[in-house]
Motif scaffolding. Structure first.
Motif, PDB file in Angstrom:
ATOM      1  N   ASP A  77       0.798  -1.226   0.000  1.00  0.00           N
ATOM      2  CA  ASP A  77       0.000   0.000   0.000  1.00  0.00           C
ATOM      3  C   ASP A  77       0.832   1.279   0.000  1.00  0.00           C
ATOM      4  O   ASP A  77       0.594   2.183  -0.787  1.00  0.00           O
ATOM      5  CB  ASP A  77      -0.934   0.042   1.221  1.00  0.00           C
ATOM      6  N   LEU A  78       1.776   1.354   0.911  1.00  0.00           N
ATOM      7  CA  LEU A  78       2.523   2.598   1.098  1.00  0.00           C
ATOM      8  C   LEU A  78       3.862   2.568   0.374  1.00  0.00           C
ATOM      9  O   LEU A  78       4.566   1.563   0.390  1.00  0.00           O
ATOM     10  CB  LEU A  78       2.788   2.832   2.595  1.00  0.00           C
ATOM     11  N   ARG A  79       4.183   3.700  -0.216  1.00  0.00           N
ATOM     12  CA  ARG A  79       5.523   3.854  -0.800  1.00  0.00           C
ATOM     13  C   ARG A  79       6.519   3.961   0.351  1.00  0.00           C
ATOM     14  O   ARG A  79       6.264   4.623   1.339  1.00  0.00           O
ATOM     15  CB  ARG A  79       5.568   5.108  -1.673  1.00  0.00           C
ATOM     16  N   LEU A  80       7.634   3.256   0.209  1.00  0.00           N
ATOM     17  CA  LEU A  80       8.669   3.276   1.242  1.00  0.00           C
ATOM     18  C   LEU A  80       9.619   4.438   0.991  1.00  0.00           C
ATOM     19  O   LEU A  80      10.150   4.583  -0.119  1.00  0.00           O
ATOM     20  CB  LEU A  80       9.441   1.957   1.240  1.00  0.00           C
ATOM     21  N   ASP A  81       9.816   5.288   2.010  1.00  0.00           N
ATOM     22  CA  ASP A  81      10.785   6.375   1.870  1.00  0.00           C
ATOM     23  C   ASP A  81      12.189   5.810   1.713  1.00  0.00           C
ATOM     24  O   ASP A  81      12.998   6.344   0.964  1.00  0.00           O
ATOM     25  CB  ASP A  81      10.730   7.311   3.084  1.00  0.00           C
ATOM     26  N   GLY A  82      12.462   4.734   2.438  1.00  0.00           N
ATOM     27  CA  GLY A  82      13.764   4.066   2.336  1.00  0.00           C
ATOM     28  C   GLY A  82      13.650   2.636   2.825  1.00  0.00           C
ATOM     29  O   GLY A  82      12.854   2.348   3.715  1.00  0.00           O
ATOM     30  N   ALA A  83      14.411   1.723   2.211  1.00  0.00           N
ATOM     31  CA  ALA A  83      14.360   0.320   2.619  1.00  0.00           C
ATOM     32  C   ALA A  83      15.726  -0.324   2.451  1.00  0.00           C
ATOM     33  O   ALA A  83      16.515   0.065   1.583  1.00  0.00           O
ATOM     34  CB  ALA A  83      13.328  -0.436   1.794  1.00  0.00           C
ATOM     35  N   LEU A  84      15.981  -1.296   3.304  1.00  0.00           N
ATOM     36  CA  LEU A  84      17.217  -2.075   3.275  1.00  0.00           C
ATOM     37  C   LEU A  84      16.833  -3.537   3.411  1.00  0.00           C
ATOM     38  O   LEU A  84      16.034  -3.890   4.286  1.00  0.00           O
ATOM     39  CB  LEU A  84      18.128  -1.683   4.449  1.00  0.00           C
ATOM     40  N   VAL A  85      17.367  -4.401   2.552  1.00  0.00           N
ATOM     41  CA  VAL A  85      17.133  -5.833   2.672  1.00  0.00           C
ATOM     42  C   VAL A  85      18.484  -6.541   2.606  1.00  0.00           C
ATOM     43  O   VAL A  85      19.361  -6.154   1.828  1.00  0.00           O
ATOM     44  CB  VAL A  85      16.163  -6.370   1.597  1.00  0.00           C
ATOM     45  N   VAL A  86      18.641  -7.540   3.486  1.00  0.00           N
ATOM     46  CA  VAL A  86      19.889  -8.299   3.558  1.00  0.00           C
ATOM     47  C   VAL A  86      19.547  -9.778   3.411  1.00  0.00           C
ATOM     48  O   VAL A  86      18.664 -10.286   4.097  1.00  0.00           O
ATOM     49  CB  VAL A  86      20.607  -8.070   4.910  1.00  0.00           C
ATOM     50  N   LEU A  87      20.244 -10.455   2.495  1.00  0.00           N
ATOM     51  CA  LEU A  87      20.138 -11.906   2.356  1.00  0.00           C
ATOM     52  C   LEU A  87      21.247 -12.502   3.209  1.00  0.00           C
ATOM     53  O   LEU A  87      22.417 -12.160   3.039  1.00  0.00           O
ATOM     54  CB  LEU A  87      20.298 -12.325   0.893  1.00  0.00           C
ATOM     55  N   GLU A  88      20.860 -13.345   4.173  1.00  0.00           N
ATOM     56  CA  GLU A  88      21.829 -13.917   5.102  1.00  0.00           C
ATOM     57  C   GLU A  88      21.933 -15.427   4.916  1.00  0.00           C
ATOM     58  O   GLU A  88      20.921 -16.106   4.745  1.00  0.00           O
ATOM     59  CB  GLU A  88      21.413 -13.634   6.547  1.00  0.00           C
ATOM     60  N   ALA A  89      23.169 -15.956   4.955  1.00  0.00           N
ATOM     61  CA  ALA A  89      23.426 -17.395   4.974  1.00  0.00           C
ATOM     62  C   ALA A  89      23.704 -17.768   6.421  1.00  0.00           C
ATOM     63  O   ALA A  89      24.524 -17.132   7.084  1.00  0.00           O
ATOM     64  CB  ALA A  89      24.616 -17.737   4.094  1.00  0.00           C
ATOM     65  N   CYS A  90      23.004 -18.794   6.927  1.00  0.00           N
ATOM     66  CA  CYS A  90      23.083 -19.125   8.346  1.00  0.00           C
ATOM     67  C   CYS A  90      23.494 -20.581   8.572  1.00  0.00           C
ATOM     68  O   CYS A  90      23.100 -21.469   7.828  1.00  0.00           O
ATOM     69  CB  CYS A  90      21.726 -18.900   9.004  1.00  0.00           C
ATOM     70  N   ASP A  91      24.272 -20.773   9.635  1.00  0.00           N
ATOM     71  CA  ASP A  91      24.617 -22.117  10.100  1.00  0.00           C
ATOM     72  C   ASP A  91      23.815 -22.467  11.345  1.00  0.00           C
ATOM     73  O   ASP A  91      23.809 -23.609  11.792  1.00  0.00           O
ATOM     74  CB  ASP A  91      26.113 -22.214  10.413  1.00  0.00           C
ATOM     75  N   GLY A  92      23.172 -21.493  11.934  1.00  0.00           N
ATOM     76  CA  GLY A  92      22.358 -21.661  13.127  1.00  0.00           C
ATOM     77  C   GLY A  92      21.591 -20.376  13.362  1.00  0.00           C
ATOM     78  O   GLY A  92      21.839 -19.370  12.686  1.00  0.00           O
ATOM     79  N   PRO A  93      20.682 -20.351  14.329  1.00  0.00           N
ATOM     80  CA  PRO A  93      19.868 -19.151  14.540  1.00  0.00           C
ATOM     81  C   PRO A  93      20.678 -17.917  14.932  1.00  0.00           C
ATOM     82  O   PRO A  93      20.269 -16.798  14.673  1.00  0.00           O
ATOM     83  CB  PRO A  93      18.896 -19.562  15.645  1.00  0.00           C
ATOM     84  N   ASP A  94      21.829 -18.120  15.551  1.00  0.00           N
ATOM     85  CA  ASP A  94      22.661 -16.987  15.966  1.00  0.00           C
ATOM     86  C   ASP A  94      23.963 -16.917  15.184  1.00  0.00           C
ATOM     87  O   ASP A  94      24.895 -16.229  15.596  1.00  0.00           O
ATOM     88  CB  ASP A  94      22.971 -17.092  17.468  1.00  0.00           C
ATOM     89  N   SER A  95      24.044 -17.617  14.073  1.00  0.00           N
ATOM     90  CA  SER A  95      25.271 -17.672  13.280  1.00  0.00           C
ATOM     91  C   SER A  95      24.966 -17.404  11.810  1.00  0.00           C
ATOM     92  O   SER A  95      24.923 -18.318  10.994  1.00  0.00           O
ATOM     93  CB  SER A  95      25.932 -19.053  13.444  1.00  0.00           C
ATOM     94  N   CYS A  96      24.723 -16.116  11.492  1.00  0.00           N
ATOM     95  CA  CYS A  96      24.382 -15.717  10.124  1.00  0.00           C
ATOM     96  C   CYS A  96      25.386 -14.682   9.617  1.00  0.00           C
ATOM     97  O   CYS A  96      25.912 -13.886  10.393  1.00  0.00           O
ATOM     98  CB  CYS A  96      22.984 -15.114  10.068  1.00  0.00           C
TER      99      CYS A  96
END
Length: 144
Positions: A77-96
Protein backbone atom coordinates in the motif's frame (compact mmCIF):
# COMPACT_ATOMS: atom_id res chain seq x y z
CA UNK A 1 17.57 -84.17 -48.84
CA UNK A 2 14.06 -82.85 -49.22
CA UNK A 3 13.48 -83.39 -45.51
CA UNK A 4 16.64 -81.33 -44.68
CA UNK A 5 15.45 -78.50 -46.94
CA UNK A 6 12.08 -78.41 -45.19
CA UNK A 7 13.75 -78.29 -41.78
CA UNK A 8 16.03 -75.43 -42.89
CA UNK A 9 13.06 -73.55 -44.31
CA UNK A 10 11.08 -73.99 -41.10
CA UNK A 11 14.08 -72.78 -39.07
CA UNK A 12 14.34 -69.63 -41.22
CA UNK A 13 10.60 -68.95 -40.92
CA UNK A 14 10.62 -69.46 -37.14
CA UNK A 15 13.72 -67.24 -36.81
CA UNK A 16 12.12 -64.46 -38.85
CA UNK A 17 8.89 -64.68 -36.90
CA UNK A 18 10.74 -64.61 -33.56
CA UNK A 19 12.95 -61.75 -34.68
CA UNK A 20 9.92 -59.75 -35.79
CA UNK A 21 8.30 -60.26 -32.42
CA UNK A 22 11.47 -59.13 -30.63
CA UNK A 23 11.65 -56.04 -32.82
CA UNK A 24 7.97 -55.38 -32.19
CA UNK A 25 8.51 -55.49 -28.45
CA UNK A 26 11.62 -53.31 -28.58
CA UNK A 27 9.98 -50.46 -30.48
CA UNK A 28 7.84 -49.11 -27.59
CA UNK A 29 10.84 -49.12 -25.25
CA UNK A 30 12.54 -46.53 -27.46
CA UNK A 31 9.90 -43.87 -26.73
CA UNK A 32 10.81 -40.19 -26.46
CA UNK A 33 12.00 -39.08 -22.99
CA UNK A 34 9.54 -37.19 -20.83
CA UNK A 35 10.15 -33.43 -20.50
CA UNK A 36 11.80 -32.17 -17.32
CA UNK A 37 9.40 -30.84 -14.67
CA UNK A 38 9.19 -27.05 -14.42
CA UNK A 39 11.37 -25.21 -11.93
CA UNK A 40 9.86 -25.04 -8.44
CA UNK A 41 9.72 -22.01 -6.20
CA UNK A 42 9.43 -21.76 -2.43
CA UNK A 43 8.54 -18.54 -0.63
CA UNK A 44 8.34 -17.54 3.05
CA UNK A 45 7.10 -14.09 4.09
CA UNK A 46 6.91 -12.43 7.49
CA UNK A 47 3.62 -11.20 8.85
CA UNK A 48 3.11 -7.72 7.36
CA UNK A 49 3.91 -4.63 9.42
CA UNK A 50 2.18 -1.48 8.14
CA UNK A 51 1.38 -3.38 4.89
CA UNK A 52 5.08 -4.23 4.39
CA UNK A 53 6.50 -7.76 4.39
CA UNK A 54 9.94 -9.32 4.30
CA UNK A 55 10.16 -12.39 2.04
CA UNK A 56 12.68 -15.12 1.34
CA UNK A 57 12.36 -17.00 -1.96
CA UNK A 58 14.14 -20.08 -3.30
CA UNK A 59 13.89 -20.77 -7.03
CA UNK A 60 15.01 -24.19 -8.23
CA UNK A 61 16.87 -24.12 -11.53
CA UNK A 62 17.37 -26.85 -14.12
CA UNK A 63 20.65 -27.66 -12.35
CA UNK A 64 21.73 -26.89 -8.76
CA UNK A 65 24.09 -24.22 -10.12
CA UNK A 66 21.11 -22.37 -11.67
CA UNK A 67 19.12 -22.25 -8.41
CA UNK A 68 18.80 -18.86 -6.70
CA UNK A 69 17.77 -17.30 -3.39
CA UNK A 70 16.14 -13.88 -3.11
CA UNK A 71 15.40 -11.52 -0.21
CA UNK A 72 12.65 -8.88 -0.65
CA UNK A 73 11.04 -6.04 1.24
CA UNK A 74 7.60 -5.50 -0.35
CA UNK A 75 4.97 -2.85 0.39
CA UNK A 76 1.43 -3.43 -0.85
CA UNK A 77 0.00 0.00 0.00
CA UNK A 78 2.52 2.60 1.10
CA UNK A 79 5.52 3.85 -0.80
CA UNK A 80 8.67 3.28 1.24
CA UNK A 81 10.78 6.38 1.87
CA UNK A 82 13.76 4.07 2.34
CA UNK A 83 14.36 0.32 2.62
CA UNK A 84 17.22 -2.08 3.27
CA UNK A 85 17.13 -5.83 2.67
CA UNK A 86 19.89 -8.30 3.56
CA UNK A 87 20.14 -11.91 2.36
CA UNK A 88 21.83 -13.92 5.10
CA UNK A 89 23.43 -17.39 4.97
CA UNK A 90 23.08 -19.13 8.35
CA UNK A 91 24.62 -22.12 10.10
CA UNK A 92 22.36 -21.66 13.13
CA UNK A 93 19.87 -19.15 14.54
CA UNK A 94 22.66 -16.99 15.97
CA UNK A 95 25.27 -17.67 13.28
CA UNK A 96 24.38 -15.72 10.12
CA UNK A 97 26.48 -13.68 7.71
CA UNK A 98 25.32 -11.32 4.95
CA UNK A 99 25.75 -12.57 1.38
CA UNK A 100 23.72 -9.89 -0.41
CA UNK A 101 22.46 -6.37 0.36
CA UNK A 102 20.15 -3.97 -1.50
CA UNK A 103 18.71 -0.55 -0.68
CA UNK A 104 15.99 1.54 -2.21
CA UNK A 105 14.47 4.99 -1.87
CA UNK A 106 10.92 6.07 -2.70
CA UNK A 107 9.87 2.56 -3.83
CA UNK A 108 7.40 -0.29 -3.21
CA UNK A 109 9.98 -3.12 -3.37
CA UNK A 110 13.67 -3.77 -2.78
CA UNK A 111 15.23 -7.16 -3.54
CA UNK A 112 18.58 -8.92 -3.84
CA UNK A 113 19.19 -12.28 -5.58
CA UNK A 114 22.21 -14.57 -5.31
CA UNK A 115 23.06 -18.08 -6.54
CA UNK A 116 22.11 -20.81 -4.09
CA UNK A 117 25.24 -21.99 -2.27
CA UNK A 118 25.78 -25.54 -1.15
CA UNK A 119 26.93 -26.18 2.39
CA UNK A 120 24.73 -23.45 3.88
CA UNK A 121 22.45 -24.50 6.72
CA UNK A 122 19.68 -22.15 5.59
CA UNK A 123 19.05 -18.66 4.20
CA UNK A 124 16.89 -15.88 5.56
CA UNK A 125 15.86 -12.37 4.59
CA UNK A 126 16.32 -9.47 7.00
CA UNK A 127 14.61 -6.16 6.25
CA UNK A 128 14.36 -2.63 7.62
CA UNK A 129 12.42 0.33 6.25
CA UNK A 130 10.87 3.75 6.80
CA UNK A 131 7.40 4.06 5.29
CA UNK A 132 5.64 7.18 3.97
CA UNK A 133 4.01 7.73 7.39
CA UNK A 134 7.49 7.82 8.98
CA UNK A 135 6.90 4.42 10.57
CA UNK A 136 10.28 2.77 11.21
CA UNK A 137 10.71 -1.01 11.34
CA UNK A 138 14.00 -2.84 11.66
CA UNK A 139 15.31 -6.37 11.97
CA UNK A 140 12.28 -8.15 10.52
CA UNK A 141 13.33 -11.62 9.35
CA UNK A 142 11.79 -14.33 7.21
CA UNK A 143 11.58 -17.19 7.76
CA UNK A 144 11.55 -16.59 11.51
Amino acid sequence: MLNLARRAGRTVIVSLAAGGAVLGLAAPAVAAPEPAPPAASESHCSDPFSAVGVCYEFTKGETPEESTVTARVISTDLRLDGALVVLEACDGPDSCKPVGVATGKDTFEVSVTRPYGRGVGFYRANGSWVDANQGFHTGITSPT
